[in-house]
Design a protein around this motif. Structure first.
Motif, PDB file in Angstrom:
ATOM      1  N   THR A  73       0.821  -1.455  -0.020  1.00  0.00           N
ATOM      2  CA  THR A  73       0.027   0.066  -0.046  1.00  0.00           C
ATOM      3  C   THR A  73       0.804   1.315  -0.035  1.00  0.00           C
ATOM      4  O   THR A  73       0.261   2.493   0.145  1.00  0.00           O
ATOM      5  N   TRP A  83      -1.707  -2.892  11.105  1.00  0.00           N
ATOM      6  CA  TRP A  83      -2.876  -2.797  11.543  1.00  0.00           C
ATOM      7  C   TRP A  83      -3.853  -3.062  10.611  1.00  0.00           C
ATOM      8  O   TRP A  83      -5.016  -3.716  10.689  1.00  0.00           O
ATOM      9  N   GLU A  84      -3.597  -2.617   9.105  1.00  0.00           N
ATOM     10  CA  GLU A  84      -4.585  -3.097   8.078  1.00  0.00           C
ATOM     11  C   GLU A  84      -4.927  -4.397   8.077  1.00  0.00           C
ATOM     12  O   GLU A  84      -5.890  -4.698   7.525  1.00  0.00           O
ATOM     13  N   SER A  91      -5.201  -6.442  10.558  1.00  0.00           N
ATOM     14  CA  SER A  91      -5.878  -6.720  11.699  1.00  0.00           C
ATOM     15  C   SER A  91      -4.673  -7.473  12.513  1.00  0.00           C
ATOM     16  O   SER A  91      -4.876  -8.377  13.169  1.00  0.00           O
ATOM     17  N   ALA A  92      -3.308  -7.038  12.590  1.00  0.00           N
ATOM     18  CA  ALA A  92      -2.084  -7.734  13.572  1.00  0.00           C
ATOM     19  C   ALA A  92      -2.514  -6.680  14.858  1.00  0.00           C
ATOM     20  O   ALA A  92      -3.186  -5.695  14.742  1.00  0.00           O
ATOM     21  N   LEU A 135      -4.326   6.392  13.942  1.00  0.00           N
ATOM     22  CA  LEU A 135      -4.254   5.007  14.518  1.00  0.00           C
ATOM     23  C   LEU A 135      -3.644   5.232  15.936  1.00  0.00           C
ATOM     24  O   LEU A 135      -4.195   4.369  16.750  1.00  0.00           O
TER      25      LEU A 135
END
Lengths: 597, 597
Positions: A207, A347-348, A350-351, A462
């Protein structure tokens, strides 16, 4: 109808011309204010240097005027006046070159002067009116086509014919410099370990986009089209670099690893040992440029117990991206650009991610920076005012770093005001935020230390709301088998540890490829000597070793962000061209080496 | 301080605006001279049309004004006056679009008016201020990168999702149009039989370069850099087309052969059958564009005895280049561009080459043409005067073809004078040279018939001094086993015969791919109806079928030289975008079909 400002500039240029021609250095410096700055990009000094104050300027003139023969100082366009400062552009000549600059007057005397070399007389780029025909008018038996000539050159250069210059590193820096060299007719090979131009971007996590806006990012000669995204997606940029390399006809050796290099003082020549598609080849250029990246020599982390860790651990430069870590416990040590990017990407997927902040970081939001910092010169609005990227580069260059820092303090204040709510929330979350030692914010931190900041493209939100967890004001005590132990006794379980512990100076590459002696001889790359955090004095006023002569003959460093890769490749390529053509390049004011790393 | 000329233009625009708003067509045409021309590129008529004389203009206005709502006629920049003609640029609007044009006044009345559509309101290109961000500010779980989205589109378009438009032919025409379509957000697939963009150039014989100079040749949106050769070597142009296709993110299906196409009147949809990498795929676009090339349907030669010939023989389009023919006896039948190029290339490998000229040819030397014909608008000099390629295209478009022909007569006279010695030597060698039926030379011959000329890049010198042998004023009687027999009884031995016998109209592609019925329905492509050699009347005043609605619904033709591919792709793409968006496009003055071939 010439404006008052233009008259003032022309008058000053005329007087300046007179004093220089008569070689009256004392009279020349009287045209300057006491608090004055002359930044020269090679035209007078064959160096990249800022002279501060009259004595420094006088000394430089005494040393350079005899052979320089500066002349023909002409105002360019209309000067303007604002807040007591008259600003005008001008052109000039020296014996061997043509130049362009920007002058700022206060009360009729020079406050800042920028002089830059545009081209070498007799060695101008073959462009515009001087562009090549491409075909011979008429016919010739057995003549060779463009393609044949190109293929023959590719077969020859580096094998039966040595390039004048080798550039190690085929990222944006090597590519931009390579394009300038091609135009100047300096046979050059760019050596890149990845296969294709642009791969260093393609291989980044998926990304990633540039954090600088498009108007700031153009390569030399061929600008992005006007529908290019503001923030280039990495693969799109990779494609652009690949096609640019092709249409600029660069001699680009991908899949080529540089193993070592050494300089022969007697022959005045390098031996550069590379492995290209498995074959060992020795290149013998006269000049060697390291364009391996400002952020490329990792600061290898050393924490007690690392060898015991059972999970994945690596420096941020080795981070493969987040895909394998969905739902895993991730600890990222560090709080600057890489750390933020990596935390957000984790985070993206879902860690469970915690950023460990050991020292403060400056954050500027990308959109705000774009509007308040770069916007005046790199934006659609600037374009509409006639400020294209070449003009913008000159305007930025015309502010010596000392003054730029002062201006940056004002910009930082605006940023703080506009994003007050953001900074409040960030600090409420516990984030240790700073504005640089003197409040001058991001750009100055970048020039002083190349680190210690994050251009926010989303990670900070975040952090604000805790989706990226934060551990601050601790240091790492020990790495255990499945966790990280901190100095306050707390412990974080971890499946992944990313050491976003930064990068060392580019002379680390000199150490690896050439020798520690040479690396020590040239010293640290980057930094201004501002005597602020991670930028120890004494004051140099220019980034050490960048784009200019170093203490090692025929060794040069190129790099920086896309703006610097673009603009400063002009001056580095001209120096190399001058060397190739045997044009004397007496260097004034080469900085001593104060720091080895 | 507004000049007299600007005042005149503004005054005329104001009055014109008033008459149009009040829908007083009679009053409107009184603002025009009796001898007047209004050339509209889709903004009023959704057609490419030149209206000549007041009655024609009045009729058009009567038909279009009701729904058009033209307004906001503003002068753009400063008008100028020369030789009694006032010339000014302007912008305007209609209900659905924004436009731009050029006005010429004689004695305060309009002599020529050009109106062009620039963009559709609400469907503007995402460029400049409107460019996309490229990255979302903030973060989003599982979001897709640019590369992912692109790859998904490539996997989907033509398979699970149909393109709105298919373009057959991936040369410069298809590519330029494709770039415009991409920017307008019209899903489009370009189908090309060769593997890579640019191959149609790469596969030409090796020494080929463009005969038009670089300033004339830019593609839309991304101009050649300023050191590009004046005459592009074919492989270099091929590389540019390839990278352009990539960075413009075109959906380009190379190695894809179009086998057939048919239109479903009920569904208002095409079925286009292609073979891509061996797989048969049916595409169902709403619109079909043939961009197969003005010079692409060979005029198959038919001479008695061809089947007996023992050597190599082929149409010029199939000529592989000269390499196999060194020292051989070569007969080239034809005397226009292809014939000259091929003869010169054969001479360069020391072949024995004879050009057989059956009818006269116009020759202009490339350098002279560049300076005298294109130079005023497409050159460094023009650039220095602020005439960039977009301005140049508008200026050229602003001269209706009838007037352009008259101006071309003057240019031709200049050319004749400058190269008087050249033409004398050419004619002394026996070459049959003409200046076009009315002396208007190359550009007009090109617009009328797309043939009958040669832009000399060297072959003519070889003819002048006999290095290329010439046989003129004969026709071919018979092809024998090892020779060519002519109408005067002479015979030439031959190892190779090249039939440089020209090309037929692009509707020949419609015949091959769609049906003879459709080909006959749309009729001949190109030609103005000037009633000169190979351009039979009646007068249309615009090249038949090009870049505009044809008699076959949803079938379009795109092409021409690089200038036309570039400029007219703007208007064709806007028509297609309007169709896609459901914007009404009432076509005024679609030409009837006068000729089938």
């Amino acid at each position: 109808m010439t404006s008052k400002a233009s008259k003032a500039v022309s008058k000053w240029l005329t007087k300046f011309d007179e004093t220089l021609t008569a070689r009256h250095e004392q009279a020349a410096v009287k045209l300057f204010k006491k608090d004055c700055y002359w930044r020269d990009l090679i035209s007078f000094t064959w160096n990249i240097i800022t002279l501060e104050g009259r004595p420094a300027i006088e000394a430089m003139l005494k040393d350079t005027l005899a052979n320089l023969k500066p002349s023909n100082w002409q105002i360019e366009g209309e000067a303007k006046e604002a807040e007591g400062i008259v600003e005008g552009w001008f052109t000039f000549e020296t014996k061997v070159a043509r130049g362009r600059g920007i002058l700022r007057l206060k009360d009729g005397k020079c406050w800042t002067l920028l002089t830059t070399m545009v081209e070498l007389k007799g060695h101008e780029e073959m462009k515009g009116q001087r562009r090549i025909m491409g075909t011979e008018h008429g016919v010739a038996r057995n003549r060779k086509s463009w393609l044949q000539l190109k293929q023959e050159e590719e077969a020859r250069l580096g094998y039966t014919e040595q390039p004048y210059c080798v550039i190690i590193g085929g990222g944006q820096g090597g590519i931009a410099l390579g394009a300038r060299m091609r135009r100047l007719g300096v046979p050059t090979i760019i050596v890149e370990k990845n296969e294709r131009p642009g791969d260093s971007w393609r291989k980044r996590y998926k990304t990633l986009c540039l954090h600088d806006p498009v108007w700031y990012d153009h390569l030399p000669y061929l600008r992005f089209p006007d529908d290019w995204p503001v923030f280039s997606p990495k693969d799109k940029l990779g494609d652009w670099l690949e096609m640019y390399t092709k249409v600029m006809e660069l001699n680009y050796w991908g899949s080529t690893l540089c193993e070592s290099a050494s300089y022969d003082e007697a022959k005045k020549e390098w031996t550069v040992n590379v492995v290209r598609d498995g074959k060992h080849i020795a290149l013998h250029p006269k000049q060697l440029v390291l364009a391996t990246g400002m952020s490329s020599v990792p600061n290898a982390p050393k924490f007690p117990g690392m060898e015991n860790f059972k999970g994945d651990q690596h420096h941020s430069s080795q981070h493969p991206g987040p895909d394998a870590y969905a739902g895993k416990k991730c600890v990222v040590i560090g709080s600057n650009n890489s750390a933020h990017d990596i935390c957000a990407a984790l985070w993206e997927v879902s860690a469970d991610v915690t950023m460990v902040q050991r020292s403060s970081t400056h954050v500027s939001r990308s959109k705000t920076l774009m509007e308040l910092d770069l916007g005046p010169v790199y934006s659609e609005k600037a374009l509409a005012q006639g400020i294209d990227v070449d003009k913008a580069d000159m305007i930025v260059a015309s502010y010596p770093y000392k003054i730029a820092a002062q201006r940056q303090i004002l910009v930082a204040k605006e940023i703080a005001m506009r994003d007050a709510d953001f900074y409040e929330r960030l600090e409420k979350a516990g984030f240790m935020h700073d504005w640089g030692d003197d409040g001058s914010g991001l750009g100055t931190k970048y020039m002083r230390r190349g680190s210690g900041y994050y251009i926010d493209v989303g990670a900070s939100e975040l952090i604000c709301d805790g989706r990226i967890k934060l551990k601050t004001r601790v240091s790492v005590q020990e790495i255990k088998e499945h966790s990280v132990l901190f100095s306050d006794g707390s412990e974080l379980p971890a499946d992944l540890i990313v050491y976003a512990t930064g990068y060392g100076s580019m002379n680390g590459w000199a150490a690896m490829l050439i020798s520690q002696d040479v690396a020590d001889k040239v010293g640290k790359c980057w930094g201004l000597g501002s005597n602020t955090t991670k930028d120890p004095g004494p004051w140099e006023g220019e980034p050490s070793n960048m784009w200019k002569p170093t203490q090692q003959e025929a060794l040069w460093f190129h790099g920086g962000n896309l703006h610097q890769s673009r603009h400063y490749s002009q001056f580095l390529s001209l120096q190399l061209k001058a060397h190739m053509e045997g044009i004397p390049t007496p260097v004034y004011g080469k900085a001593p080496v104060y720091h080895k790393i």
